[in-house]
Design a protein around this motif. Structure first.
Motif, PDB file in Angstrom:
ATOM      1  N   VAL A 129       7.692  -3.875  -6.496  1.00 11.22           N
ATOM      2  CA  VAL A 129       6.825  -3.970  -5.323  1.00 11.22           C
ATOM      3  C   VAL A 129       6.200  -5.360  -5.292  1.00 11.22           C
ATOM      4  O   VAL A 129       5.657  -5.832  -6.283  1.00 11.22           O
ATOM      5  N   GLN A 130       6.287  -5.997  -4.127  1.00  4.65           N
ATOM      6  CA  GLN A 130       5.624  -7.277  -3.935  1.00  4.65           C
ATOM      7  C   GLN A 130       4.390  -7.044  -3.076  1.00  4.65           C
ATOM      8  O   GLN A 130       4.450  -6.339  -2.069  1.00  4.65           O
ATOM      9  N   SER A 185       5.854  -4.881   0.004  1.00  6.37           N
ATOM     10  CA  SER A 185       7.266  -4.885   0.367  1.00  6.37           C
ATOM     11  C   SER A 185       8.072  -4.518  -0.861  1.00  6.37           C
ATOM     12  O   SER A 185       7.589  -4.603  -1.992  1.00  6.37           O
ATOM     13  N   GLY A 186       9.281  -4.090  -0.629  1.00  4.49           N
ATOM     14  CA  GLY A 186      10.156  -3.737  -1.743  1.00  4.49           C
ATOM     15  C   GLY A 186      10.116  -2.280  -2.126  1.00  4.49           C
ATOM     16  O   GLY A 186      11.001  -1.793  -2.821  1.00  4.49           O
ATOM     17  N   ASP A 187       9.091  -1.593  -1.723  1.00  3.18           N
ATOM     18  CA  ASP A 187       8.957  -0.164  -1.984  1.00  3.18           C
ATOM     19  C   ASP A 187       7.812   0.346  -1.115  1.00  3.18           C
ATOM     20  O   ASP A 187       7.037  -0.442  -0.565  1.00  3.18           O
ATOM     21  N   THR A 188       7.696   1.644  -1.013  1.00  9.94           N
ATOM     22  CA  THR A 188       6.619   2.216  -0.210  1.00  9.94           C
ATOM     23  C   THR A 188       5.385   2.477  -1.069  1.00  9.94           C
ATOM     24  O   THR A 188       5.497   3.032  -2.174  1.00  9.94           O
ATOM     25  N   ILE A 189       4.207   2.088  -0.565  1.00 15.45           N
ATOM     26  CA  ILE A 189       2.981   2.326  -1.332  1.00 15.45           C
ATOM     27  C   ILE A 189       2.659   3.814  -1.394  1.00 15.45           C
ATOM     28  O   ILE A 189       1.789   4.219  -2.168  1.00 15.45           O
ATOM     29  N   ASN A 244       2.559   0.343   5.199  1.00 18.20           N
ATOM     30  CA  ASN A 244       2.662  -0.190   3.835  1.00 18.20           C
ATOM     31  C   ASN A 244       1.525  -1.159   3.523  1.00 18.20           C
ATOM     32  O   ASN A 244       1.740  -2.214   2.910  1.00 18.20           O
ATOM     33  N   MET A 245       0.329  -0.781   3.941  1.00 17.97           N
ATOM     34  CA  MET A 245      -0.821  -1.655   3.765  1.00 17.97           C
ATOM     35  C   MET A 245      -1.998  -0.903   3.153  1.00 17.97           C
ATOM     36  O   MET A 245      -2.169   0.292   3.376  1.00 17.97           O
ATOM     37  N   ILE A 246      -2.799  -1.662   2.419  1.00 15.54           N
ATOM     38  CA  ILE A 246      -4.039  -1.141   1.870  1.00 15.54           C
ATOM     39  C   ILE A 246      -5.145  -2.113   2.254  1.00 15.54           C
ATOM     40  O   ILE A 246      -4.902  -3.314   2.391  1.00 15.54           O
ATOM     41  N   ASP A 254      -2.137  -0.237 -16.697  1.00 14.29           N
ATOM     42  CA  ASP A 254      -1.240   0.681 -16.002  1.00 14.29           C
ATOM     43  C   ASP A 254      -0.945   0.249 -14.572  1.00 14.29           C
ATOM     44  O   ASP A 254      -0.148   0.903 -13.886  1.00 14.29           O
ATOM     45  N   PHE A 255      -1.566  -0.812 -14.110  1.00 19.58           N
ATOM     46  CA  PHE A 255      -1.248  -1.364 -12.795  1.00 19.58           C
ATOM     47  C   PHE A 255      -0.150  -2.407 -13.014  1.00 19.58           C
ATOM     48  O   PHE A 255      -0.402  -3.489 -13.529  1.00 19.58           O
ATOM     49  N   TYR A 256       1.051  -2.034 -12.638  1.00 20.39           N
ATOM     50  CA  TYR A 256       2.217  -2.837 -12.971  1.00 20.39           C
ATOM     51  C   TYR A 256       2.472  -3.983 -12.005  1.00 20.39           C
ATOM     52  O   TYR A 256       3.064  -4.993 -12.376  1.00 20.39           O
ATOM     53  N   TYR A 257       2.052  -3.806 -10.753  1.00 20.56           N
ATOM     54  CA  TYR A 257       2.358  -4.792  -9.721  1.00 20.56           C
ATOM     55  C   TYR A 257       1.067  -5.389  -9.183  1.00 20.56           C
ATOM     56  O   TYR A 257       0.119  -4.660  -8.880  1.00 20.56           O
ATOM     57  N   TRP A 258       1.084  -6.719  -9.015  1.00 23.34           N
ATOM     58  CA  TRP A 258      -0.109  -7.451  -8.608  1.00 23.34           C
ATOM     59  C   TRP A 258       0.225  -8.476  -7.531  1.00 23.34           C
ATOM     60  O   TRP A 258       1.300  -9.083  -7.546  1.00 23.34           O
TER      61      TRP A 258
END
Length: 126
Positions: free
Chosen positions: A1-2, A24-28, A76-78, A113-117
């Motif tokens: 995930v980007q 992007s790259g996956d769904t949140i 796909n936004m937060i 545990d938060f893998y994507y930043w």
């Protein structure tokens, strides 16, 4: 995930800002999503996290009642709505994604545990 954050700016104390993070790259919709912040020479701290369908949120005590985290899975936004800003909110703000089960925990922001930043967006309050 980007992940890419936006919305950081300079604001006056008492004002408001809204940060956004697009994935992007996956769904949140598969992830627990969080917001963190960091000032130079200090450890990064968790600010807010949000479960898959907005059904469970958790906030740091320092922002509780002032900040609101939300998401739009379809886009796909937060988001992080920040009200009543204070100078101590000045920091680089990051969004991050973790496995869904992280948001089932009652407390805490297990950063490991938060893998994507994302790369961060700067908020300055004066």
């Amino acid at each position: 995930v980007q992940l890419v954050e936006s919305g950081g700016a300079s604001a006056q104390a008492g004002g408001s800002l809204r940060l956004s993070c697009v994935a992007s790259g996956d769904t949140i919709g598969r992830y627990c999503m969080g917001w963190f912040r960091q000032i130079p020479d200090e450890e990064r701290e968790g600010v807010a996290r949000n479960a898959i369908n907005n059904e469970r949120t958790y906030y740091a005590d320092s922002v509780k009642g002032r900040f609101t985290v939300s998401r739009d899975n379809a886009k796909n936004m937060i988001y992080l709505q920040m009200n009543d800003l204070r100078p101590e909110d000045t920091a680089m703000y990051y969004c991050a994604a973790a496995p869904a089960w992280i948001c089932k925990q009652d407390v805490g922001f297990p950063e490991k545990d938060f893998y994507y930043w994302g790369q961060g967006t700067q908020v300055t309050v004066s």
